[in-house]
Design an enzyme around this catalytic site. Structure first.
Site, PDB file in Angstrom:
ATOM      1  N   ALA A 127       0.836  -1.204   0.000  1.00  0.00           N
ATOM      2  CA  ALA A 127       0.000   0.000   0.000  1.00  0.00           C
ATOM      3  C   ALA A 127       0.870   1.254   0.000  1.00  0.00           C
ATOM      4  O   ALA A 127       1.216   1.794   1.055  1.00  0.00           O
ATOM      5  CB  ALA A 127      -0.935  -0.008   1.201  1.00  0.00           C
ATOM      6  N   GLU A 130      -1.252   6.823  -3.530  1.00  0.00           N
ATOM      7  CA  GLU A 130      -2.342   7.625  -2.980  1.00  0.00           C
ATOM      8  C   GLU A 130      -2.963   8.466  -4.080  1.00  0.00           C
ATOM      9  O   GLU A 130      -2.373   8.606  -5.164  1.00  0.00           O
ATOM     10  CB  GLU A 130      -1.811   8.542  -1.864  1.00  0.00           C
ATOM     11  N   GLY A 340      -7.112  -9.857 -36.435  1.00  0.00           N
ATOM     12  CA  GLY A 340      -8.326  -9.212 -36.890  1.00  0.00           C
ATOM     13  C   GLY A 340      -9.408  -9.221 -35.832  1.00  0.00           C
ATOM     14  O   GLY A 340      -9.142  -9.333 -34.627  1.00  0.00           O
ATOM     15  N   GLU A 364       4.533   0.524 -10.491  1.00  0.00           N
ATOM     16  CA  GLU A 364       5.927   0.372 -10.051  1.00  0.00           C
ATOM     17  C   GLU A 364       6.871   1.277 -10.838  1.00  0.00           C
ATOM     18  O   GLU A 364       8.003   0.917 -11.155  1.00  0.00           O
ATOM     19  CB  GLU A 364       6.361  -1.095 -10.141  1.00  0.00           C
ATOM     20  N   SER A 367       6.449   4.586 -17.323  1.00  0.00           N
ATOM     21  CA  SER A 367       7.521   4.644 -18.323  1.00  0.00           C
ATOM     22  C   SER A 367       8.262   5.970 -18.275  1.00  0.00           C
ATOM     23  O   SER A 367       9.489   6.026 -18.455  1.00  0.00           O
ATOM     24  CB  SER A 367       6.942   4.415 -19.721  1.00  0.00           C
TER      25      SER A 367
END
Length: 381
Positions: A127, A130, A340, A364, A367
């Site tokens: 955790a 936020e 497709g 985490e 990019s």
């Protein structure tokens, strides 16, 4: 083309990858498919406990502090992801939520929780994020207010995997205001603490994600993970171990998409022949395969650097996560194009991968954060 790279893999490592894929096909995938999307799949976790996969995640055993080798973690996650992203994610989340305890917890905390995690009986959650601090984790504001016995936690966490169904949370809270990363403390918070609540969030990815609310939740020094005001280090230590393996997860998904595309193009007839004989298709498959192998090598290299104790691995880990997750997005999208409309049908492998592949480019460390890390490392002495 074989799906696995032989880059410095021992015969035992290659055999282990094959064993994991077989186990995922025969036992784990059916359990994953039987689970309710968006909820913790406890039968799946129990099966991974029975088969020793969670023990592989925690090689120190049910009462030890030993870390998994980063390369072993990558091989495990990549192998599972090729067959069942649900199984891969369930295992990875157990590691992410529990490693702050393994790395920084007390002997009592480890003795109480780790055997249950290894057995697949307890669900962990990490955790950190936020509403106002996602990628900028050092700016978190969950307040830890001092009391006679310790602190009370007030605020909320969001985008927390396994919430609100986890049995315990590794929680990062603000103990010193206006101190940035130096004012964060980590706590182990069992789910039955008074004032702890939460709700599910409806997301496109099939694994559970939720909000966790803290209404003066009591914690004491016995709940500390590490030292007061040193919780950011606790979080980063876990993320440093897991960052290359996020890339491995992405490589596994990309490999599954490529395998499906090679099979489809080799049997689908169009324009008087097979799809694979069309240069536009074969060149696209070649590009997909090349990028996957490059991503795999980057991931393995970053993991080996971590395992060998090399210093300044942040840039290499960032490159691995960045390139692998961006590659997986490209490969899955290209695979949908090759298949497709059938790939857009609910329940198709690529429809599933298309929903799964987007999130790793954000969590985490998005990019953009990885590029920032890489750019900063270029100018370090």
């Amino acid at each position: 083309m074989e799906s696995g790279s032989q880059f410095r893999l021992t015969p035992a490592q290659s055999a282990f990858c094959a064993q994991v894929r077989t186990l995922a096909e025969t036992d784990l995938a059916p359990l994953a498919e039987a689970g309710a999307p968006g909820h913790v799949n406890r039968p799946l976790l129990a099966a991974m406990g029975r088969h020793g996969l969670l023990a592989r995640l925690f090689p120190g055993g049910a009462d030890g502090r030993a870390e998994a080798a980063a390369l072993d973690l990558c091989l495990l996650r990549e192998s599972l992801a090729q067959v069942s992203t649900e199984a891969e994610t369930a295992l990875a989340l157990q590691g992410l939520g529990t490693y702050p305890v393994v790395q920084s917890g007390t002997e009592e905390q480890i003795a109480h929780w780790l055997p249950k995690v290894v057995a697949g009986e307890a669900v962990a959650a990490f955790a950190l994020s936020e509403p106002g601090s996602g990628s900028d984790a050092a700016s978190l504001s969950l307040a830890a207010t001092p009391t006679a016995d310790g602190w009370t936690l007030t605020g909320e966490k969001i985008w927390i995997s396994n919430a609100p169904e986890a049995d315990f949370y590794s929680v990062f809270a603000r103990t010193t205001s206006d101190a940035g990363s130096r004012g964060v403390t980590a706590f182990l918070v069992p789910a039955d603490r008074p004032g702890l609540g939460g709700e599910h969030l409806d997301m496109i990815s099939p694994h559970p994600i939720g909000r966790v609310t803290f209404d003066a939740v009591p914690v004491t020094r016995a709940d500390l993970l590490g030292e007061v005001d040193q919780g950011f280090r606790v979080a980063m230590r876990t993320l440093d171990l897991f960052r290359p393996s996020v890339g491995a997860f992405a490589v596994g998904m990309a490999q599954a998409a490529l395998d499906a595309s090679v099979a489809h193009a080799g049997q689908r007839e169009a324009f008087g022949g097979l799809l694979k004989d069309l240069q536009a298709v074969s060149h696209n498959l070649a590009e997909m395969a090349t990028r996957i192998e490059a991503a795999r090598l980057l991931v393995y290299s970053a993991a080996e650097a971590y395992d060998s104790g090399e210093k300044r691995i942040a840039g290499r880990s960032a490159m691995a996560k960045l390139f692998a997750t961006e590659t997986a997005q490209f490969v899955v999208d290209a695979a949908v194009q090759i298949h497709g409309a059938v790939a857009l049908r609910h329940g198709h492998l690529l429809e599933h991968l298309y929903r799964e592949v987007r999130a790793p480019r954000i969590y985490e460390g998005a990019s953009e954060v990885q590029r920032t890390i890489i750019g900063r490392e270029l100018y370090r002495g």
